[in-house]
Structure formats: structure tokens, C-alpha cells
Design an enzyme around this catalytic site. Sequence first.
Site, PDB file in Angstrom:
ATOM      1  N   ASP A  83     -12.667  44.357  13.056  1.00 42.27           N
ATOM      2  CA  ASP A  83     -11.782  43.319  13.589  1.00 42.27           C
ATOM      3  C   ASP A  83     -11.396  42.478  12.382  1.00 42.27           C
ATOM      4  OD1 ASP A  83     -10.636  41.004  14.595  1.00 42.27           O
ATOM      5  OD2 ASP A  83     -11.966  40.905  16.335  1.00 42.27           O
ATOM      6  N   ASN A 114      -3.041  48.082   8.210  1.00 41.60           N
ATOM      7  CA  ASN A 114      -2.028  48.330   9.236  1.00 41.60           C
ATOM      8  C   ASN A 114      -2.161  47.409  10.456  1.00 41.60           C
ATOM      9  OD1 ASN A 114      -0.127  50.141  10.919  1.00 41.60           O
ATOM     10  ND2 ASN A 114      -2.048  50.227  12.074  1.00 41.60           N
ATOM     11  N   TYR A 147       5.864  35.569  13.058  1.00 39.11           N
ATOM     12  CA  TYR A 147       5.681  36.956  12.613  1.00 39.11           C
ATOM     13  C   TYR A 147       6.412  37.188  11.294  1.00 39.11           C
ATOM     14  CZ  TYR A 147       5.771  42.092  12.820  1.00 39.11           C
ATOM     15  OH  TYR A 147       5.629  43.444  12.538  1.00 39.11           O
ATOM     16  N   LYS A 156       4.627  38.233   7.655  1.00 43.48           N
ATOM     17  CA  LYS A 156       4.931  39.444   6.884  1.00 43.48           C
ATOM     18  C   LYS A 156       5.500  39.076   5.508  1.00 43.48           C
ATOM     19  CE  LYS A 156       3.542  42.533   9.884  1.00 43.48           C
ATOM     20  NZ  LYS A 156       2.326  43.331   9.669  1.00 43.48           N
ATOM     21  N   THR A 195       5.873  51.463  19.948  1.00 42.15           N
ATOM     22  CA  THR A 195       4.413  51.262  19.899  1.00 42.15           C
ATOM     23  C   THR A 195       4.066  50.160  20.897  1.00 42.15           C
ATOM     24  OG1 THR A 195       4.455  49.470  18.278  1.00 42.15           O
ATOM     25  CG2 THR A 195       4.442  51.718  17.388  1.00 42.15           C
TER      26      THR A 195
HETATM   27  N1  LIG Z   1       6.288  48.910  15.869  1.00 38.73           N
HETATM   28  C1  LIG Z   1       7.194  48.344  15.110  1.00 38.73           C
HETATM   29  O1  LIG Z   1       8.397  48.342  15.460  1.00 38.73           O
HETATM   30  C2  LIG Z   1       6.803  47.709  13.815  1.00 38.73           C
HETATM   31  C3  LIG Z   1       7.828  47.269  12.966  1.00 38.73           C
HETATM   32  C4  LIG Z   1       7.481  46.678  11.767  1.00 38.73           C
HETATM   33  C5  LIG Z   1       6.152  46.533  11.430  1.00 38.73           C
HETATM   34  N2  LIG Z   1       5.177  46.953  12.291  1.00 38.73           N
HETATM   35  C6  LIG Z   1       3.770  46.768  11.869  1.00 38.73           C
HETATM   36  O2  LIG Z   1       3.074  47.971  12.047  1.00 38.73           O
HETATM   37  C7  LIG Z   1       1.671  47.699  12.196  1.00 38.73           C
HETATM   38  C8  LIG Z   1       1.103  48.540  13.326  1.00 38.73           C
HETATM   39  O3  LIG Z   1       1.624  48.072  14.551  1.00 38.73           O
HETATM   40  P1  LIG Z   1       2.111  49.038  15.729  1.00 38.73           P
HETATM   41  O4  LIG Z   1       3.561  48.882  15.835  1.00 38.73           O
HETATM   42  O5  LIG Z   1       1.527  50.374  15.566  1.00 38.73           O
HETATM   43  O6  LIG Z   1       1.495  48.270  17.002  1.00 38.73           O
HETATM   44  P2  LIG Z   1       0.263  48.621  17.982  1.00 38.73           P
HETATM   45  O7  LIG Z   1       0.481  49.902  18.667  1.00 38.73           O
HETATM   46  O8  LIG Z   1       0.091  47.381  18.808  1.00 38.73           O
HETATM   47  O9  LIG Z   1      -0.960  48.761  16.977  1.00 38.73           O
HETATM   48  C9  LIG Z   1      -1.541  47.610  16.376  1.00 38.73           C
HETATM   49  C10 LIG Z   1      -2.982  47.926  16.086  1.00 38.73           C
HETATM   50  O10 LIG Z   1      -3.570  46.762  15.464  1.00 38.73           O
HETATM   51  C11 LIG Z   1      -4.793  46.502  16.128  1.00 38.73           C
HETATM   52  N3  LIG Z   1      -5.220  45.109  15.973  1.00 38.73           N
HETATM   53  C12 LIG Z   1      -4.645  43.994  16.465  1.00 38.73           C
HETATM   54  N4  LIG Z   1      -5.375  42.909  16.124  1.00 38.73           N
HETATM   55  C13 LIG Z   1      -6.425  43.374  15.395  1.00 38.73           C
HETATM   56  C14 LIG Z   1      -7.530  42.761  14.766  1.00 38.73           C
HETATM   57  N5  LIG Z   1      -7.744  41.439  14.809  1.00 38.73           N
HETATM   58  N6  LIG Z   1      -8.406  43.532  14.093  1.00 38.73           N
HETATM   59  C15 LIG Z   1      -8.229  44.874  14.032  1.00 38.73           C
HETATM   60  N7  LIG Z   1      -7.225  45.532  14.646  1.00 38.73           N
HETATM   61  C16 LIG Z   1      -6.332  44.767  15.317  1.00 38.73           C
HETATM   62  C17 LIG Z   1      -4.562  46.895  17.571  1.00 38.73           C
HETATM   63  O11 LIG Z   1      -5.786  47.058  18.246  1.00 38.73           O
HETATM   64  P3  LIG Z   1      -5.918  46.922  19.852  1.00 38.73           P
HETATM   65  O12 LIG Z   1      -5.424  48.213  20.417  1.00 38.73           O
HETATM   66  O13 LIG Z   1      -7.376  46.689  20.040  1.00 38.73           O
HETATM   67  O14 LIG Z   1      -5.063  45.770  20.253  1.00 38.73           O
HETATM   68  C18 LIG Z   1      -3.811  48.204  17.352  1.00 38.73           C
HETATM   69  O15 LIG Z   1      -4.713  49.240  17.081  1.00 38.73           O
HETATM   70  C19 LIG Z   1       1.570  46.190  12.398  1.00 38.73           C
HETATM   71  O16 LIG Z   1       1.130  45.572  11.207  1.00 38.73           O
HETATM   72  C20 LIG Z   1       2.998  45.776  12.717  1.00 38.73           C
HETATM   73  O17 LIG Z   1       3.269  44.448  12.352  1.00 38.73           O
HETATM   74  C21 LIG Z   1       5.477  47.545  13.462  1.00 38.73           C
END
Ligand SMILES: NC(=O)c1ccc[n+]([C@@H]2O[C@H](COP(=O)([O-])OP(=O)(O)OC[C@H]3O[C@@H](n4cnc5c(N)ncnc54)[C@H](OP(=O)(O)O)[C@@H]3O)[C@@H](O)[C@H]2O)c1
Length: 265
Positions: free
Chosen positions: A73, A100, A175, A179, A212
Site C-alpha cells: 500500500d 503504477n 490529479y 502527476k 480501467t
Molecule cells: N486509465 C487511464 O486512462 C490513465 C490515464 C493516465 C494515467 N493513468 C495512470 O495509470 C496508473 C494505473 O491506473 P489504471 O488506469 O490502471 O487504474 P486502476 O484500474 O484503478 O488501477 C489502479 C491500481 O492502483 C491501485 N492502488 C490505488 N491506491 C493504492 C495504494 N494506496 N497503494 C497501492 N495500490 C493502490 C489499485 O488498487 P485497488 O484495486 O486495491 O484499488 C489498482 O490496482 C495510475 O497511476 C493512473 O493515474 C491512467
Amino acid sequence: MASEKTIVFITGANSGIGLETVLALSQASPDFHILLGARSIERGEKALSEIRSSAAAHPGGPLKGTISVIQIDVSDEASIRAAASRIESDYGKLDALINNAGIVVTRPGCDTLTNLRETFETNVFGPMLLTEVLEPLLKKSNKTPYIIHVSSGLGSVGLRLDPDDQYKGVRAEAYRMSKAAMNMMAACHGYNYRAEGLGWKVCAFNPGYCVTNLTGAEDRENRTQKGARPARDPAEALVEIVQGKRDGDLAMSGIVDLDGGVLPW
Ligand SMILES: NC(=O)c1ccc[n+]([C@@H]2O[C@H](COP(=O)([O-])OP(=O)(O)OC[C@H]3O[C@@H](n4cnc5c(N)ncnc54)[C@H](OP(=O)(O)O)[C@@H]3O)[C@@H](O)[C@H]2O)c1
């Protein structure tokens, strides 16, 4: 004794981009051992068993690299230190860190300060501390270590000021600020490791707009309708980075983009 395999640690890897990256790395080579970081061990184990049962049917082919789940975490200092201790005792080194895990606070009515604090705790403070705590293990790598901070184009100051940016209508100030701070963290890490004479590869990475759970599982359909991409796309780009195929982009100044090249800081 340090493992011969390339040890890659991905935080927030039980879902979305992190999970797809675990899958893509394992499909890419038997040389990888991937540490699937999850804040909930149960969710991590469930995600791992799902990709084990579905990988054979995936176009990327069967799993070749090995995978284990590790609790992390990033908003909990004790959890960060425990994860580092476990990596040290189990593998004696780390070759690549993918910061990530990330959040967007979407609760209706959340006040500005609470939003900023929660967002920065996970998106900035955690990755900063984790990288610091893992430095001694990255120094024990017998390869060129990679540190990848999964950022966002929404953290680009240049794009925020661009009147033609396709995401100009997205406010998400907390957010975006988190970033932008992560991008500066990447720049500082890159500078510091160069100054120390280390050849480590460091970048901030834009995974693009993907389907996601970032804004809630209930928002996935909305993302799909708005043209969001499969999480497999940034996952494949992350594999290329870890394999050294994108070092040219990492040498440029900017946020490394999933489709190649960089976005403005
Ligand atoms: N999806 C997009 O469009 C997008 C665009 C730009 C950047 N991003 C970046 O991509 C990265 C991955 O996000 P995603 O889109 O794949 O979203 P996601 O499916 O919500 O995955 C996020 C992951 O981070 C975990 N997490 C959240 N808080 C945490 C903590 N305190 N400690 C450890 N793990 C934690 C979540 O765990 P839980 O399942 O337990 O909640 C989940 O496994 C993020 O940094 C996000 O900002 C995403």
C-alpha cells in the site's frame, strides 16, 4: 544470492494497466520474474489466478515469466518498508520498478484539501518514498535498472496551456497537480542518478486514456464510448521500455508517450 532473472516490481498491479503489464511481461520472456504489487493480497491473488487461467487464450500467448504477489500500500510507510524487506530477502536485488499505483478522487462533495492530500499521498508521496527505499536493491542489480513513473498527459503543464489539447475540458486539478509533481520527481531521479554516475534509466510515462477502473468500474463503459484504449496498449509500451527498446525516447526531455516520442513537461 541475487536472482539471475530480471526482477520487475509493479505497484497497483491487481487491476488495469498494472495487471496488463504483468501479463504482457510474463508473455514476453521467461527471463522476467514479476512482482505483482497489490494493496490487498486477496485482490492480488485473485487477479493472478485470473490471468493464469486466461493467458493461454490471449493473443500474447502463454505465460513464460514467473509471477508472485506482494503486498504494497503506497500510502502506508510500514507496507512500503515491508515490501522492500521481502524483495531483499527473496531476491537480493531489483532490476525494474514501475510506480503504477494511482488514484483519482471521484467522491462527490470531497473538499479541495482532502482531495489534494489523498491524491498526493498515493500518486506522489508513496512513489517517492518507495523509490528511495528500493534504491539499495536497484544498486544490487546486475543489469541496467529501470524506474518508470506511470504519470499522465494530464500532468503536462505544456498541454494544460494548449488551447487545442483534446483533454482541455478535463479539470481534475488535484490529479493534474499530482502527476505534474510526479513528472518533476522523474526529472529529479534522472538527474540524481546521472550525477552519481549511475546509468539507470528513468522516465515519467503517459499510458494514454484507457479502459480501467481508475474512475470506478461503473465508468468503464463511458470510457469505452469515449474511445479509451485497451490497457494492453500501454502495457506493451511498458514491456518495450523495460526491454531497453525505448531508450531513445527516455533520452529525450518530456513525458514518454505510449505511442513513441515524448509529450511536453
Ligand atoms: N486509465 C487511464 O486512462 C490513465 C490515464 C493516465 C494515467 N493513468 C495512470 O495509470 C496508473 C494505473 O491506473 P489504471 O488506469 O490502471 O487504474 P486502476 O484500474 O484503478 O488501477 C489502479 C491500481 O492502483 C491501485 N492502488 C490505488 N491506491 C493504492 C495504494 N494506496 N497503494 C497501492 N495500490 C493502490 C489499485 O488498487 P485497488 O484495486 O486495491 O484499488 C489498482 O490496482 C495510475 O497511476 C493512473 O493515474 C491512467
